[in-house]
Design a protein around this motif. Sequence first.
Motif, PDB file in Angstrom:
ATOM      1  N   GLU A  57       0.738  -1.193   0.040  1.00 37.36           N
ATOM      2  CA  GLU A  57       0.031   0.099  -0.066  1.00 37.36           C
ATOM      3  C   GLU A  57       0.809   1.138   0.102  1.00 37.36           C
ATOM      4  OE1 GLU A  57      -3.872   1.625   2.415  1.00 37.36           O
ATOM      5  OE2 GLU A  57      -2.391   0.480   3.527  1.00 37.36           O
ATOM      6  N   GLY A  58       0.624   2.032  -0.972  1.00 37.89           N
ATOM      7  CA  GLY A  58       1.406   3.313  -0.876  1.00 37.89           C
ATOM      8  C   GLY A  58       2.813   3.138  -1.659  1.00 37.89           C
ATOM      9  N   SER A  59       3.001   2.124  -2.239  1.00 41.18           N
ATOM     10  CA  SER A  59       4.297   1.884  -2.931  1.00 41.18           C
ATOM     11  C   SER A  59       4.253   2.226  -4.272  1.00 41.18           C
ATOM     12  CB  SER A  59       4.688   0.422  -2.891  1.00 41.18           C
ATOM     13  OG  SER A  59       3.948  -0.462  -3.867  1.00 41.18           O
ATOM     14  N   ASP A  60       3.025   2.226  -4.743  1.00 35.80           N
ATOM     15  CA  ASP A  60       3.157   3.028  -6.157  1.00 35.80           C
ATOM     16  C   ASP A  60       3.880   1.935  -7.179  1.00 35.80           C
ATOM     17  OD1 ASP A  60       1.675   5.080  -5.463  1.00 35.80           O
ATOM     18  OD2 ASP A  60       3.397   6.432  -5.039  1.00 35.80           O
ATOM     19  N   SER A  61       3.837   0.959  -6.560  1.00 37.82           N
ATOM     20  CA  SER A  61       4.653   0.031  -7.752  1.00 37.82           C
ATOM     21  C   SER A  61       3.855  -1.440  -7.870  1.00 37.82           C
ATOM     22  CB  SER A  61       6.001  -0.540  -6.950  1.00 37.82           C
ATOM     23  OG  SER A  61       6.626  -1.658  -7.704  1.00 37.82           O
ATOM     24  N   TYR A  62       4.061  -2.105  -9.187  1.00 38.50           N
ATOM     25  CA  TYR A  62       3.537  -3.683  -9.280  1.00 38.50           C
ATOM     26  C   TYR A  62       4.614  -4.526  -8.745  1.00 38.50           C
ATOM     27  CZ  TYR A  62       0.234  -1.533 -12.638  1.00 38.50           C
ATOM     28  OH  TYR A  62      -0.838  -0.866 -13.321  1.00 38.50           O
ATOM     29  N   LYS A  63       5.651  -4.354  -8.134  1.00 38.08           N
ATOM     30  CA  LYS A  63       6.615  -5.240  -7.764  1.00 38.08           C
ATOM     31  C   LYS A  63       6.759  -5.031  -6.377  1.00 38.08           C
ATOM     32  CE  LYS A  63      11.347  -6.688  -7.994  1.00 38.08           C
ATOM     33  NZ  LYS A  63      11.670  -6.512  -6.659  1.00 38.08           N
ATOM     34  N   PRO A  64       6.516  -5.939  -5.455  1.00 38.50           N
ATOM     35  CA  PRO A  64       6.620  -5.839  -4.018  1.00 38.50           C
ATOM     36  C   PRO A  64       8.223  -6.033  -3.599  1.00 38.50           C
ATOM     37  CG  PRO A  64       6.231  -8.159  -4.512  1.00 38.50           C
ATOM     38  CD  PRO A  64       6.245  -7.487  -5.766  1.00 38.50           C
ATOM     39  N   ALA A  65       8.478  -5.310  -2.503  1.00 36.23           N
ATOM     40  CA  ALA A  65       9.844  -5.092  -1.972  1.00 36.23           C
ATOM     41  C   ALA A  65      10.048  -6.466  -1.339  1.00 36.23           C
ATOM     42  CB  ALA A  65      10.120  -4.075  -0.999  1.00 36.23           C
ATOM     43  N   LEU A  66       9.048  -7.029  -0.782  1.00 35.19           N
ATOM     44  CA  LEU A  66       9.270  -8.375   0.113  1.00 35.19           C
ATOM     45  C   LEU A  66       7.982  -9.130  -0.192  1.00 35.19           C
ATOM     46  CD1 LEU A  66      10.660  -6.833   3.594  1.00 35.19           C
ATOM     47  CD2 LEU A  66      12.016  -8.145   1.826  1.00 35.19           C
ATOM     48  N   VAL A  67       7.927 -10.396   0.004  1.00 36.73           N
ATOM     49  CA  VAL A  67       6.838 -11.239   0.141  1.00 36.73           C
ATOM     50  C   VAL A  67       6.780 -12.032   1.240  1.00 36.73           C
ATOM     51  CG1 VAL A  67       6.376 -11.288  -2.426  1.00 36.73           C
ATOM     52  CG2 VAL A  67       7.956 -13.126  -1.201  1.00 36.73           C
ATOM     53  N   THR A  68       5.633 -12.452   1.733  1.00 39.40           N
ATOM     54  CA  THR A  68       5.414 -13.313   3.015  1.00 39.40           C
ATOM     55  C   THR A  68       4.937 -14.680   2.775  1.00 39.40           C
ATOM     56  OG1 THR A  68       3.551 -12.048   3.567  1.00 39.40           O
ATOM     57  CG2 THR A  68       5.444 -11.188   4.431  1.00 39.40           C
ATOM     58  N   VAL A  69       4.526 -15.195   1.683  1.00 38.80           N
ATOM     59  CA  VAL A  69       3.987 -16.340   1.496  1.00 38.80           C
ATOM     60  C   VAL A  69       4.883 -17.384   2.046  1.00 38.80           C
ATOM     61  CG1 VAL A  69       5.123 -16.728  -0.953  1.00 38.80           C
ATOM     62  CG2 VAL A  69       2.736 -17.682  -0.318  1.00 38.80           C
ATOM     63  N   GLY A  70       6.077 -17.174   2.427  1.00 41.33           N
ATOM     64  CA  GLY A  70       7.045 -18.188   3.150  1.00 41.33           C
ATOM     65  C   GLY A  70       7.082 -17.907   4.426  1.00 41.33           C
ATOM     66  N   LYS A  71       6.229 -17.239   5.013  1.00 46.14           N
ATOM     67  CA  LYS A  71       6.236 -16.725   6.318  1.00 46.14           C
ATOM     68  C   LYS A  71       7.195 -15.705   6.828  1.00 46.14           C
ATOM     69  CE  LYS A  71       4.144 -20.807   8.404  1.00 46.14           C
ATOM     70  NZ  LYS A  71       2.805 -19.935   8.429  1.00 46.14           N
ATOM     71  N   VAL A  72       8.405 -15.841   6.650  1.00 47.36           N
ATOM     72  CA  VAL A  72       9.609 -14.736   6.963  1.00 47.36           C
ATOM     73  C   VAL A  72       9.403 -14.034   5.654  1.00 47.36           C
ATOM     74  CG1 VAL A  72      11.842 -14.418   7.366  1.00 47.36           C
ATOM     75  CG2 VAL A  72      10.794 -16.294   8.543  1.00 47.36           C
ATOM     76  N   ALA A  73       9.230 -12.715   6.001  1.00 47.98           N
ATOM     77  CA  ALA A  73       9.520 -11.860   4.661  1.00 47.98           C
ATOM     78  C   ALA A  73      10.920 -11.996   4.087  1.00 47.98           C
ATOM     79  CB  ALA A  73       9.443 -10.345   5.293  1.00 47.98           C
ATOM     80  N   ALA A  74      10.886 -12.118   2.622  1.00 49.55           N
ATOM     81  CA  ALA A  74      11.862 -12.318   2.003  1.00 49.55           C
ATOM     82  C   ALA A  74      11.889 -11.535   0.546  1.00 49.55           C
ATOM     83  CB  ALA A  74      12.221 -13.879   1.727  1.00 49.55           C
TER      84      ALA A  74
END
Length: 718
Positions: free
Chosen positions: A65-82
């Motif tokens: 939210e508020g990143s103005d981007s389609y690409k996330p800096a991190l993902v959490t589908v693996g629990k720990v943000a990576a």
Amino acid sequence: MSRSLVERLSYAPLCQFRFNRLILKHVLLAPLALGVATVHAQSAPMILPQTQIVADPVQDTASTEGSDSYKPALVTVGKVAAQPKDIPASVTTITRQRMDDQHMTSVDEALRNTPGITAVTYGDGTSYFQSRGYPAEVQFDGLPANNGLQYLPQFDLALYDRVEVLRGPAGLLQGFGNPGGTVNLVRKRPQDEFALTGSVSAGSWDRYRTAWDVTGPLNDSGTVKGRFGFAGEDENAFVDKTGSDQGLLYGSLAFDLDPDTQLTVGAAHQKIRLDGFDYGLSTYTNGSFVNAKRSGFYGTDWSHADTDMTELYADLVHQFGNGWQNRTAINYRTSDVASKYGYVDGPVNLDNTADYWLQRQHDRYRWLGVDSYVSGPFELFGRTHELMVGINYASTHQRSVSGGTSGGVVDVLNINQPNVDIPYTFGTTSDTSQVGVYGQVTFKPTDGLSLIIGGRQNHYESSRQTRLPSVQPTVDDPTQNKFTPYAGIVQNLGYGLSAYASYSDIFTPSQAFQSTFNGSVLKPRTGKQAEVGLKGDWLDGRLGASVAVFQIDDKNRPIADDAHPTYWVAQGQARTRGVETELTGKLLPNWDVQAGYTYLQSELRGQAAVAGTAQDAEEPKHLLKLWNTYRFQAEPLNNWRVGGGVRAQSRTTRNNTSYQGGYAVIDGLIGYQINPHYDLALNVNNLLDRTYYARVPSSYYGLYGDPRNATLTLNVKF
């Protein structure tokens, strides 16, 4: 000193909101009133309080939210943000910006536009989703909820910050389930600074919608934060005599219990009403499609479905120091669906007559998930590595009753069925539960090499009981215990590139009702996936790309025993191979893109397989999804933006009896930023008005995809 969220909200006018078309039309005036009120509230200089911010690597740093981007800096589908490039698997995120640009409002729309996912529309307002030849599983903010996605209503997309999709088996995270992939629906969270966002829209088929969200500190010190929002929608579908309305309310509170501990609690409630919903038509008895108009209605005037959904959740995050943290979370979701309807019961005769069936049913679902894990770095042989260990529990309860009666033989082009009483004649309850202990170690023998080893020991139980027409003894499925290993390797190649390989096991428990002729229970389904790929990350993380090659082998699939009807044999085998590519991020500072291509080759194998038969015929061999938005920077177009995309796929079939050729659907966007607070956008879907089936007709119903439609949206942001 800045005002708290409560003080700011005191400037907003009190109003009563009802989710129906009349009120929604009047709500079109709301942004002006709220805008004036908020500007008045912000007229004094604003000084943010000195607040101790509790970092939550699991959630806050991965927020889109508020990143103005389609690409996330991190993902959490693996629990720990990576970072996505550090995960040895295919991962896609639909960010908040992507949702807003394309005016996505449902989980169905998000997944329909996700690379590698095939979304198939069902007639009761739901969909089912396939990936790599198998149904996708779901997590609610990282907590697994098996059988919580397919054919089920979902919360409005206004509730979520992002939709993360991991393709391929996720036994380490999910426990027992299908190997196609896992969808992680990640909620919005309370923010440290005040923000008010909203939108009102009007579109084709009398579609009216409004959504508002407010977040910020609730006290002067900022140790208590809140988030509250609602979304309401009312529309008539393009199909004659059909329509729906729905309303969502949600809220959450975050408490900084101390500088290292944060507790978040929240709730959401949504009602959905479908009127005159329709399952569509099957094929003619000779296998050809019925020549009927796209807007044709083949249900009954009194068909309806009412859904009542509630979700309660909490998570506690504690920072131990030195990079170690613990997250403990609980999620409880209920869904109550009552429906009564009619549908064409089987193939249509060449004279346009067919059997008709009237049905009534009531389904209650309950999902409970609890998860706790610790993660952090440790030193070994002079290098820093990472460890995660945890335990989770998940249970599902379903109680269903139904009844039906024949509607006789009807002319499908002129259906007129009376609203008769339909008693419940069949009822069941079913319960499943699983508890698992999992762990993962990431060894880093060099700066550019990561070796990932993990596994999960899982215990699974399930049972079912017939309640109608008479109560029968509970039948317990065999208890299943299984260790599921996982291994991966990621090598940094330089120049923003990394190569990876991974291996996953597949295990799906057998069910008691699927027994062999000699009375034994089928062997559990087993299998494995191997995947190799390349990932790229450039422009300081603003642009990413990936290519993956995978193979899934699936054994002991239950198939019907032709020699003994109602019995089963575990002879089914399948192999799925494919290639997935994706490009996501900013090609230029003002040009966002998300594109993906999937090549999928699946086939049934073994004794019972017919040569060349696809494992999942509804997934196309070729699938292309693209969306991009360009924001002009030079005058006089500096406030304008344009966007467009395509969803294209090759030939598909259902049951290998009826086929639909390849097709492409093109969508478009034009937007204008009126000022920093107001923005206007026009989204047009199916721009070329392509006629296609969203669900290919077979011996049972099929549905057309939406014709060309448009939505005009006024977005508000303070």
